[in-house]
Every structure is written in C-alpha cells, then in structure tokens.
Motif scaffolding. Structure first.
Motif, PDB file in Angstrom:
ATOM      1  N   ILE A  50       0.871  -1.180   0.000  1.00 43.49           N
ATOM      2  CA  ILE A  50       0.000   0.000   0.000  1.00 43.49           C
ATOM      3  C   ILE A  50       0.904   1.223   0.000  1.00 43.49           C
ATOM      4  N   SER A  51       0.777   2.052  -1.035  1.00 41.28           N
ATOM      5  CA  SER A  51       1.589   3.262  -1.148  1.00 41.28           C
ATOM      6  C   SER A  51       0.703   4.486  -0.949  1.00 41.28           C
ATOM      7  N   LEU A  52       1.109   5.348  -0.031  1.00 37.34           N
ATOM      8  CA  LEU A  52       0.382   6.586   0.232  1.00 37.34           C
ATOM      9  C   LEU A  52       1.225   7.757  -0.269  1.00 37.34           C
ATOM     10  N   THR A  53       0.636   8.596  -1.115  1.00 38.37           N
ATOM     11  CA  THR A  53       1.354   9.749  -1.656  1.00 38.37           C
ATOM     12  C   THR A  53       0.543  11.019  -1.429  1.00 38.37           C
ATOM     13  N   LYS A  54       1.088  11.917  -0.632  1.00 40.59           N
ATOM     14  CA  LYS A  54       0.453  13.218  -0.350  1.00 40.59           C
ATOM     15  C   LYS A  54      -1.003  13.060   0.088  1.00 40.59           C
ATOM     16  N   VAL A  55      -1.243  12.085   0.962  1.00 37.54           N
ATOM     17  CA  VAL A  55      -2.619  11.817   1.389  1.00 37.54           C
ATOM     18  C   VAL A  55      -3.106  12.785   2.459  1.00 37.54           C
ATOM     19  N   SER A  56      -2.217  13.629   2.977  1.00 34.81           N
ATOM     20  CA  SER A  56      -2.626  14.568   4.026  1.00 34.81           C
ATOM     21  C   SER A  56      -3.377  15.774   3.470  1.00 34.81           C
ATOM     22  N   ARG A  57      -3.537  15.822   2.165  1.00 38.99           N
ATOM     23  CA  ARG A  57      -4.316  16.904   1.559  1.00 38.99           C
ATOM     24  C   ARG A  57      -5.093  16.366   0.362  1.00 38.99           C
ATOM     25  N   ARG A  58      -6.073  17.133  -0.070  1.00 39.45           N
ATOM     26  CA  ARG A  58      -6.885  16.711  -1.217  1.00 39.45           C
ATOM     27  C   ARG A  58      -6.006  16.563  -2.458  1.00 39.45           C
ATOM     28  N   GLY A  59      -6.320  15.547  -3.260  1.00 39.16           N
ATOM     29  CA  GLY A  59      -5.572  15.346  -4.493  1.00 39.16           C
ATOM     30  C   GLY A  59      -4.487  14.298  -4.401  1.00 39.16           C
ATOM     31  N   GLY A  60      -4.262  13.740  -3.206  1.00 40.20           N
ATOM     32  CA  GLY A  60      -3.265  12.694  -3.055  1.00 40.20           C
ATOM     33  C   GLY A  60      -3.728  11.389  -3.693  1.00 40.20           C
ATOM     34  N   SER A  61      -2.903  10.359  -3.559  1.00 42.96           N
ATOM     35  CA  SER A  61      -3.254   9.081  -4.189  1.00 42.96           C
ATOM     36  C   SER A  61      -2.886   7.906  -3.291  1.00 42.96           C
TER      37      SER A  61
END
Length: 686
Positions: A50-61
């Motif tokens: 599971i990869s989290l990218t810029k999930v702390s704001r809207r628009g992440g993936s």
C-alpha cells in the motif's frame, strides 16, 4: 376484475445508495483499505503493498498492488463489482492452506470511493500475457439517475508482467490525517500476526510521511516478557493451559475450565498471552528501556483475535477490553494483568465458519460460539491469576514467618555487639539508646498496624465500588440510547409540541446519565497502577485532569469551577495517585458543602489557585459554601470525623496523610476568601 398488462419493470437504485453502503457502514478509511488487503490474501498473493502519496491533503493518491492470481473479466464484473454477494468459497481450504476472509464488497466499495476516480488493473494467472483495465469515474456515477445506467468498460491488452492486481485511487477527496494513517499502520502490522513469521503473506506500507511510526510498531520485545500463558482447545472441546517463566520453564499446568468438566462448544483454538511487569526491578535498563516497552505495548498491545489467518477488529484495539481484564484487575489487583501490560492472540481457523461477522465487518456476531471463545480466554486468565496469586501468597507467608526470627536475630547481634563494648559508660549509653530505639520501633509498628487496618477498609470500599462502577456503565449506555430514541420518536409524534412538552425531561435524562457515567469512571480512574509510581508530577495538569473528570457532576450541581495556574510550572516528586487523592477529596467536600440542605442555590463557586513560591508550591482550594461548622477544627483530620450523616470521615484523613507523605503541610480556615472553607496545601517543588 384484474386487467392483464404486458408492462414490466425492475428495481432501480440511485447512486446515493453507494454512499450509504460504503461511507456510512464503513466510516473509517483504514477499514476499507484493510478489506482490499484481505482481497489480496484471498487471491493467494505473497506480497501486498500500500503506497500513500500526499494523502494529508486533497488530491493525493493511494495505490494497492499484489502478486496474487489476478482477475479475469468475469471475475471483475461478477465478483469485484458485485456488491452484497461473494463468489468465494469460505469453507474450502486451498492448496496453500488459506481460508478466504474477504467480505461482500462493502469495505472494498468504501475504499474505492476515497478518490474521484479508481483504476483497476489485473493480470489473471489463468490468462498469461493478458492485462484487463477498467476505470471508475465516481463523479460521473454520482450524476447518473440510476446506477444501472452507468456502463463500465474493460480494456484487455497484452502484457509481459506477472499475474497480480493493481488498484489506483486517485485525487482523494477526504484527506487522511495522522490518526487515520496511524490506525492503518497499526492494522497492517497486526493484520498478519506479528508474533511469528507469516505464512507467505507480507504486507508493506510505503509512506515517507509516517516511517517513524512504522519503525516503532515493527520492533519486538517478546523476549523481555516476564511470563507467558499458552492455552488451547482441541477438537473434543477440552482445554489445557500452561504458564512459562521468562526462561521458558513451565511454572504450572492444568486443564480448563479449572475443576470443571464442561467442554467448550467452539472450533479448535489457541490462546497465547505475553505479560510484562512494568517495573524497573524486573528489567536491566542497559538492555531495554521501560519507556520503549510501554510505547510498543501502547502501539500493538491488547488481546487480538486471528480468524482464518487474519486479524479481526476491534479485539485488541485501545480501549476495547473484550475479556474484562481491567475489571478483573480492579476486583483483585494482585497478580492480574491489564490491557496496558500484555499482548496476546486468540487463533481460530474455523474451517466451518461457525463465527460470523456483521455487515460492517466490525467484530463477530455474539452468538453461542463467540461467547464460548470468550469464556475459554477468560477462564484461562482467571486460572493463571489464581495460580500466580498462590505463588505470591506462599512467598509472602514465608517472608512473614521468617521476618520475626530475622528481626530477633538482628537485635540479638546488636545487643551482643553492645556487650562487647570496652568502656562501661559508653556501653551503658549504647544500651539505653538501644532500648529507647526498640520502644520507639514497637510504638511505630502498632501505629502502622492501625493505619493498615484503615487503608485495607478503604481499599475494600474502592475495589468494590470499581466493580459496581464497571457494571453500571451498561445500564447508563442504555439510558443514553433510550434518550436519543425518545427524542427522535418524540419529535416525529409530537412535532411542534416537542420543545414545550418533552425536550426538558429528555434532556434531564441525558444530564443524569452523564453524571452517572462520571461516577462510574471514578473508581477505575483512581486504581490505575502506574499512577502509584513515584515520578515527576505537574500539579496544574493533574488538578485539571480531576476537574475534567468532575465536569458533569459540577454542571449537574450548577457549580462554577476555576483554576488559576501558576506563573511557572510546579513539578513535585511524588505520585499522580497522591495528588489525585488530595484534589478529589477536597473537590468532593466542596460539592457536598454547596449542595447540602441549607446551602446557597445561586452562584456556587469552587476556585483553585496554584502559586509558585520559591522552593514550594501552594495550592489554595476555596468554595463559597457555609464553611466548617459544628466540629472542632483540629478534629476534622481524624478518621471517622464528619459533619455529614452520609460521609465516611476518611476524606480529609487521606488528604492529611497524602500531603505528609509528600513532605508537605496542610491547613484550613473555617471561612475563607469566598466565604466557605479554605484549604492551604504546601508542597516542596523538585
């Protein structure tokens, strides 16, 4: 007469139903993502990322990848996109020994809806060299009149990649905060049993933002456990249990239920529990630090359930004491573990699927089988507690029997040394000093025995009230729920008359429920063992914690409470329990003074000032009650002395003794600055 008609139709569903099924039934984002990981497990994957990218704001993936057997077009259409029905065979064990654990698609649906669009890429093992891709545009679906009007196309192209599935959740609409990701990290670490090497299924979280948390929960301190319980139930329903010490030697063994012949009506299961005695005397600080173990236990501690190879929430979650361990400890504190110092697992393969989960995939339906699982685990804990208590009692009895003889021998040795002194005057002086010392120690012993009886009585009252407090929390919950139901139905039935006729009595039920809930928290709140440890205590922080605990009671009594903090921190050497005892008893006295018959009904006030005065801290506790009346001011500190027929007379005794133990002083004036009693507590600052 019935008129025949050729008109036909079918049920249609608005897109809002997807929100209700996904977002409302599965409200926490990590729960939906965990269901996608379970799908990878069911697909015989060896690895899931599971990869989290810029999930702390809207628009992440968010990207989920596995190397499982993948999905064909039919699997995607009739299985992955089918909500509410599973094509999996839950009772069939596959070649790799796994039993399926995935749900009927609700958790998967919630996870897929985290973004504005979701792309699924799958390479089925049964179709080498083929890759199927489909994209779900949630904005387009939400604008549709009915779900069935939306057509999802699947593109099939050649590929050289190995089998597996990739899910891309793009442009997430609701950012994940630190708490969300912390829960997800904890769930992933616990998902595949951190106690031992997994059976060929590894789960990896990739996130630059939260690596420190991942590192902490992946650490292991099992080898530092003080003892370990291993219990099991066989196919015949019979249970056995062993307890091992830190070196792996068996301390005691027996069958369970202990002394009973009743068998467990449940699938075969195993219960393992590691217990740490969180005290510096049991650890070599050079090898491991106690704070490290405490943080680790805080991250993954508790007793978890692993069903068919995968962890089931919420068992083992913080605050979810499904085995009533803390209640058992409150009843009999000695030799009983709590949720704060253990990590354990109940392992149930359950090939016939006798344990069932509800629609939201949280916990098990509490049927007879689940109740038997809980009984098995609680019986194991109860037996272990009794056996360890026997050892502790035997040790204490041995010490009690040997103590008088050791004391007598020490005294004889001392007297012999005195007799051997060379000069007569020196010898006589030493003998006189020795006899005086013996008399003083005997007197001190009698005083301590008297105090021991007093505090044993208080301990009995405290532990008894803790039991009742725990049990009372259940009807209080029913009261609160009933108040909500009454309000909902009342507004529907009474309409505009609700506010005039029903609002006040229903709010009164809520208010009383909140007060009762606060009462139920007090005993267990004060019995937490770590609070008795001598450490550095912040006076303002501790007093504020007590004030927050009392808030519903103060509101119910219409008492205004305020704390005037010190200009600089007031840190003392002592225990949180001592400070809480002082604050609780003073505040309890004020509440009684302000609510008893004859007390003022307007502007009831309690004020606490904490003043930093050089090397001391001064706490001034005042109220605007009627003050201290009809009792000698010097006698109010004595046990049993009280101005109330309902009081015990122990509260101010505990205040006096706690202050004395902290090397401080306490004084009172009958009528102080606010008109009521005013207490002055002076304590040395670290």
């Amino acid at each position: 007469m019935t008129i025949p008609s050729d008109n036909q139709g079918h049920l249609r569903f608005a897109p809002d139903i997807l929100k209700r099924l996904g977002e409302e039934l599965i409200p926490n984002p990590e729960q939906g993502l965990i269901e996608l990981v379970k799908n990878s497990y069911d697909a015989d994957a060896n690895r899931c990322e599971i990869s989290l990218t810029k999930v702390s704001r809207r628009g992440g993936s968010i990207v989920i990848k596995d190397d499982g057997k993948g999905m064909t077009v039919d699997d995607i259409l009739s299985g992955f996109f089918m909500i509410g029905r599973s094509r999996k065979a839950p009772r069939v064990k596959r070649k790799n020994g796994r039993l399926t654990v995935g749900d009927k698609g609700l958790g998967r649906l919630a996870a897929l809806r985290l973004g504005s669009s979701t792309t699924i890429i799958s390479r089925p093992k049964s179709e080498p060299g083929i890759e199927h891709t489909t994209t779900i545009d949630w904005a387009q679906i939400d604008l549709a009149e009915a779900i069935e009007d939306i057509k999802l196309s699947i593109t099939s192209l050649p590929t050289k990649d190995k089998s597996g599935t990739e899910i891309y959740i793009d442009q997430i609409t609701n950012p994940l905060n630190t708490e969300d990701v912390a829960r997800l990290t904890r769930e992933l670490v616990l998902l595949k049993d951190p106690f031992e090497t997994s059976d060929g299924f590894d789960v990896v979280l990739i996130s630059k933002e939260f690596q420190e948390y991942v590192k902490r929960v992946n650490e292991s301190y099992f080898e530092f456990a003080n003892y370990r319980l291993v219990a099991s139930v066989g196919k015949n329903g019979e249970g056995i249990a062993d307890v091992y010490d830190s070196s792996g030697q068996i301390l005691f063994s027996d069958t369970i239920p202990h002394g009973k012949s009743k068998k467990y009506k449940m699938p075969p299961a195993k219960f393992e529990l590691w217990v740490w005695i969180l005290s510096s005397e049991y650890f070599n600080e050079k090898t491991v630090k106690l704070p490290e173990i405490r943080e680790w236990l805080k991250s993954i501690g508790g007793v978890h359930i692993y069903h068919r190879g995968i962890r089931v929430r919420p068992y083992g979650d913080p605050g979810f004491d499904w085995l009533d361990m803390n209640l058992a400890r409150a009843r009999r504190p000695e030799e009983r573990p709590s949720t704060n110092n253990v990590i354990g697992r109940v392992i149930i393969n359950d090939p016939k699927l006798r344990l069932d989960q509800p629609t939201n995939r949280i916990g098990f339906i509490e049927n007879e089988v689940f109740n038997e699982v809980r009984r098995f685990a609680k019986d194991s804990l109860e037996w272990m507690g009794k056996e360890r208590l026997k050892i502790a009692e035997a040790r204490r009895e041995s010490e009690k029997r040997s103590a008088p003889a050791e004391s007598k021998n020490a005294l004889q040795s001392l007297r012999a040394a005195v007799k051997s002194a060379s000069q007569k005057d020196e010898k006589r002086n030493i003998e006189d000093a020795l006899e005086t010392f013996v008399k003083v120690k005997n007197s001190e012993m009698y005083i301590l025995q008297d105090e021991l009886q007093l505090y044993r009585s208080l301990a009995t009252a405290g532990t008894t009230s803790a039991v009742f407090a725990h049990e009372s929390s259940k009807p209080i919950t029913v009261l609160k729920s009933s108040a909500n139901t009454l309000e909902r139905r009342g507004r529907k039935i009474a309409g505009e008359r609700y506010d005039a006729q029903l609002k006040e009595p229903i709010n009164r039920i809520r208010s009383v429920s909140n007060s009762l809930s606060s009462y139920s928290k007090f005993p267990i709140f004060h019995l937490v063992r770590r609070k008795r440890k001598i450490t550095e205590v912040d006076l303002r922080e501790t007093w504020q914690t007590i004030a927050e605990l009392f808030t519903p009671l103060l509101q119910e009594a219409q008492i205004s409470f305020s704390i005037e903090p010190p200009q600089s921190p007031c840190i003392i050497n002592g225990s949180i329990a001592m400070i809480e005892s002082i604050a609780t008893n003073l505040l309890t006295n004020s509440i009684y003074a302000l609510t008893k018959r004859g007390a003022t009904m307007v502007e009831r006030q309690v004020n606490v000032k904490i003043i930093h005065q050089g090397t001391t801290a001064r706490i001034i506790h005042s109220d605007n009650g009627r003050g201290i009346q009809n009792i000698d001011i010097e006698k109010i500190w004595n046990p049993g002395e009280t101005t109330s027929n309902q009081g015990t007379g122990f509260g101010l005794t505990i205040v006096r003794d706690s202050v004395s133990d902290l090397n401080g002083s306490v004084a009172v004036i009958p009528s102080g600055s606010l008109g009521g009693a005013e207490f002055f507590v002076t304590l040395p600052i670290k």
